[in-house]
Design a protein around this motif. Structure first.
Motif, PDB file in Angstrom:
ATOM      1  N   THR A   4      19.507  -1.283   6.135  1.00 32.03           N
ATOM      2  CA  THR A   4      17.997  -1.250   6.268  1.00 32.03           C
ATOM      3  C   THR A   4      17.878  -0.649   7.922  1.00 32.03           C
ATOM      4  O   THR A   4      18.031  -1.359   8.849  1.00 32.03           O
ATOM      5  N   THR A   7      12.945   2.327   9.591  1.00 28.86           N
ATOM      6  CA  THR A   7      11.592   2.137   8.663  1.00 28.86           C
ATOM      7  C   THR A   7      10.377   2.458   9.599  1.00 28.86           C
ATOM      8  O   THR A   7       9.327   2.081   9.027  1.00 28.86           O
ATOM      9  N   ALA A 177      17.602   6.202   5.355  1.00 27.15           N
ATOM     10  CA  ALA A 177      16.335   6.019   5.597  1.00 27.15           C
ATOM     11  C   ALA A 177      15.752   7.486   5.622  1.00 27.15           C
ATOM     12  O   ALA A 177      14.587   7.749   5.626  1.00 27.15           O
ATOM     13  N   LYS A 180      13.863   8.923   2.655  1.00 26.62           N
ATOM     14  CA  LYS A 180      12.772   8.511   2.130  1.00 26.62           C
ATOM     15  C   LYS A 180      11.507   9.011   2.863  1.00 26.62           C
ATOM     16  O   LYS A 180      11.457   9.714   3.847  1.00 26.62           O
ATOM     17  N   LEU A 185       9.559   4.529   3.007  1.00 30.44           N
ATOM     18  CA  LEU A 185       9.838   3.902   4.153  1.00 30.44           C
ATOM     19  C   LEU A 185       9.039   2.538   4.039  1.00 30.44           C
ATOM     20  O   LEU A 185       9.544   1.490   4.416  1.00 30.44           O
ATOM     21  N   HIS A 188      10.104   0.359   1.220  1.00 36.77           N
ATOM     22  CA  HIS A 188      11.550  -0.158   1.714  1.00 36.77           C
ATOM     23  C   HIS A 188      11.332  -1.441   2.574  1.00 36.77           C
ATOM     24  O   HIS A 188      11.963  -2.345   2.455  1.00 36.77           O
ATOM     25  N   GLN A 189      10.339  -1.191   3.554  1.00 32.22           N
ATOM     26  CA  GLN A 189      10.124  -2.533   4.433  1.00 32.22           C
ATOM     27  C   GLN A 189       9.613  -3.566   3.719  1.00 32.22           C
ATOM     28  O   GLN A 189       9.853  -4.870   3.888  1.00 32.22           O
TER      29      GLN A 189
END
Length: 336
Positions: A4, A7, A177, A180, A185, A188-189
C-alpha cells in the motif's frame, strides 16, 4: 496491491526516491517464514478439503466453514509467487505478475475470509441466544446467497486493480504502485479504505456478539454451579473464532492506518516510514498465518469435521460418551 504505497502520484514516487526502503528483512527472513506457512497451510487445508468433501452442506455453519476453507486455499496458492518475488529469486516479470494479479487475489481472499469469520461468529451468536427460533438467516439458502454475494463483491472490487495498470518493465515493477495508472492509484486508495471499513465493521460486530455470548456463558455457569472441565472446554469453544480473528488480523489493521498515512504525506520522517513498512510487513505475515489457524476452528467447533479425521475419531467417541449427562441448557452452548 501487495504494497500500500505511493497512492499520491508522482509526489509519492519522488518521496520514495528520497527515502529508499530497507528490504533486508523482507528479502531474507520473511520468505523463509512464508515458506513454512505455505507448506503448513497446504498440508492442513488439503486435509480439511478432503474432510469437507465428505460433509454435506446442510447447515449455515458448514457453508461458512467451507467458504473459509476455499478462501484459505486460494491465499495459500498465492504465497509461492510472493516468496519468489520478495526474495528476488525470480525474474522481474514475476514481480509484475505479483503486482497485477496474485497479490490482488491474495488480499481479495483474505477479506473474504475475514467476512466469513464474522458470519461464523454471527451463526454462533444466533445458536446460543435464540437456539430454537426459526428464522431465514438460519437457512442454508441464506448462507449460500450471502457467501456468493461476498465473493462477487470482492471480485468486482478487486478486478480494477488487475486492469488499471501500465505495461510492466524492469524499473516499474520495483514498487507495485509504479505500475498503476492515475485512475488505478485512485481506485487502489478506494479499495484500501473499503477493506479497512470491512475489517472494522466485522471487528465491532464480533465484539458485540461475543459480549452477549460471554454474558450468556457466565449466567449458565453460575446457574449450574459447574466447575468441571466440560464447561471450561465450552468457554474455549465459544471464543476461539474471536481469538483467531483478533490475533491474526487486528495487528495488521492497527498498523495499516499510520502506514497508509506515511505513504500519502511528505511529513513522515524517513526512519519512521521504514519502521512502519517493517511493521506492516510483520503484521501482514501474522495475518497470513490465519490460513494455518482456521483449521483449529474446524477441529474445535465442528464435531462433524473431527468425526471425519481418522486420528481424532477416538477422542470424539470418548467425548461423546462423557457428554450424555449434561443438561439441555449446556447443549445450547455446545457448538455444531
Amino acid at each position: 496491491m501487495l504494497e500500500t504505497v505511493n497512492t499520491t502520484g508522482m509526489q509519492g514516487f519522488n518521496k520514495s526516491e528520497r527515502c529508499p526502503r530497507d528490504t533486508r528483512m523482507t528479502q531474507l527472513l520473511f520468505p523463509v517464514l512464508y515458506t513454512v506457512v505455505f507448506f503448513t497451510g497446504i498440508l492442513l487445508n488439503t486435509l480439511a478439503l478432503w474432510v469437507f468433501i465428505h460433509i454435506p452442506s446442510n447447515s449455515t455453519f458448514i457453508i461458512y466453514l467451507k467458504n473459509t476453507l476455499v478462501a484459505d486455499l486460494i491465499m495459500t496458492l498465492m504465497l509461492p509467487f510472493k516468496i519468489l518475488s520478495d526474495s528476488r529469486l525470480a525474474p522481474w516479470q514475476l514481480r509484475g505478475f505479483v503486482c497485477t494479479f496474485s497479490s490482488v487475489v491474495f488480499y481479495e481472499t483474505m477479506y473474504v475470509g475475514i467476512m466469513m469469520l464474522g458470519l461464523i461468529a454471527f451463526d454462533r451468536f444466533l445458536k446460543i441466544i435464540v437456539p430454537f427460533r426459526k428464522t431465514f438467516v438460519k437457512k442454508t439458502a441464506f448462507a449460500k446467497i450471502v457467501s456468493i454475494s461476498i465473493w462477487l463483491l470482492m471480485f468486482l472490487i478487486s478486478l480494477p486493480n488487475m486492469i488499471l495498470n501500465k505495461e510492466a518493465t524492469a524499473s516499474t515493477v520495483k514498487k507495485c504502485a509504479s505500475l498503476k495508472s492515475p485512475l488505478g492509484l485512485l481506485w487502489h486508495q478506494v479499495v484500501s479504505h473499503t477493506c479497512q471499513f470491512i475489517f472494522w465493521t466485522v471487528f465491532i460486530l464480533m465484539l458485540l456478539f461475543y459480549t452477549v455470548i460471554a454474558k450468556k456463558v457466565y449466567d449458565s455457569y453460575r446457574k449450574f454451579k459447574s466447575r468441571d472441565s466440560k464447561h471450561k472446554r465450552l468457554e474455549a469453544k465459544v471464543f476461539i473464532v474471536m481469538a483467531v480473528f483478533f490475533v491474526c488480523f487486528a495487528p495488521f489493521h492497527f498498523v495499516r492506518v499510520p502506514y497508509t498515512h506515511s505513504q500519502t504525506t511528505n511529513k513522515t520522517d524517513c526512519r519512521l516510514e521504514n519502521q512502519l513498512f517493517l511493521a506492516k510487513e510483520s503484521t501482514l505475515f501474522l495475518a497470513t498465518t490465519n490460513i494455518c489457524m482456521d483449521p483449529l476452528i474446524y477441529i474445535i467447533l465442528c464435531k462433524k469435521f473431527t468425526r471425519k479425521v481418522p486420528c481424532m475419531r477416538w477422542r470424539t467417541k470418548t467425548a461423546a460418551s462423557s457428554d450424555e449427562h449434561h443438561s439441555s441448557q449446556t447443549d445450547n452452548i455446545t457448538l455444531s
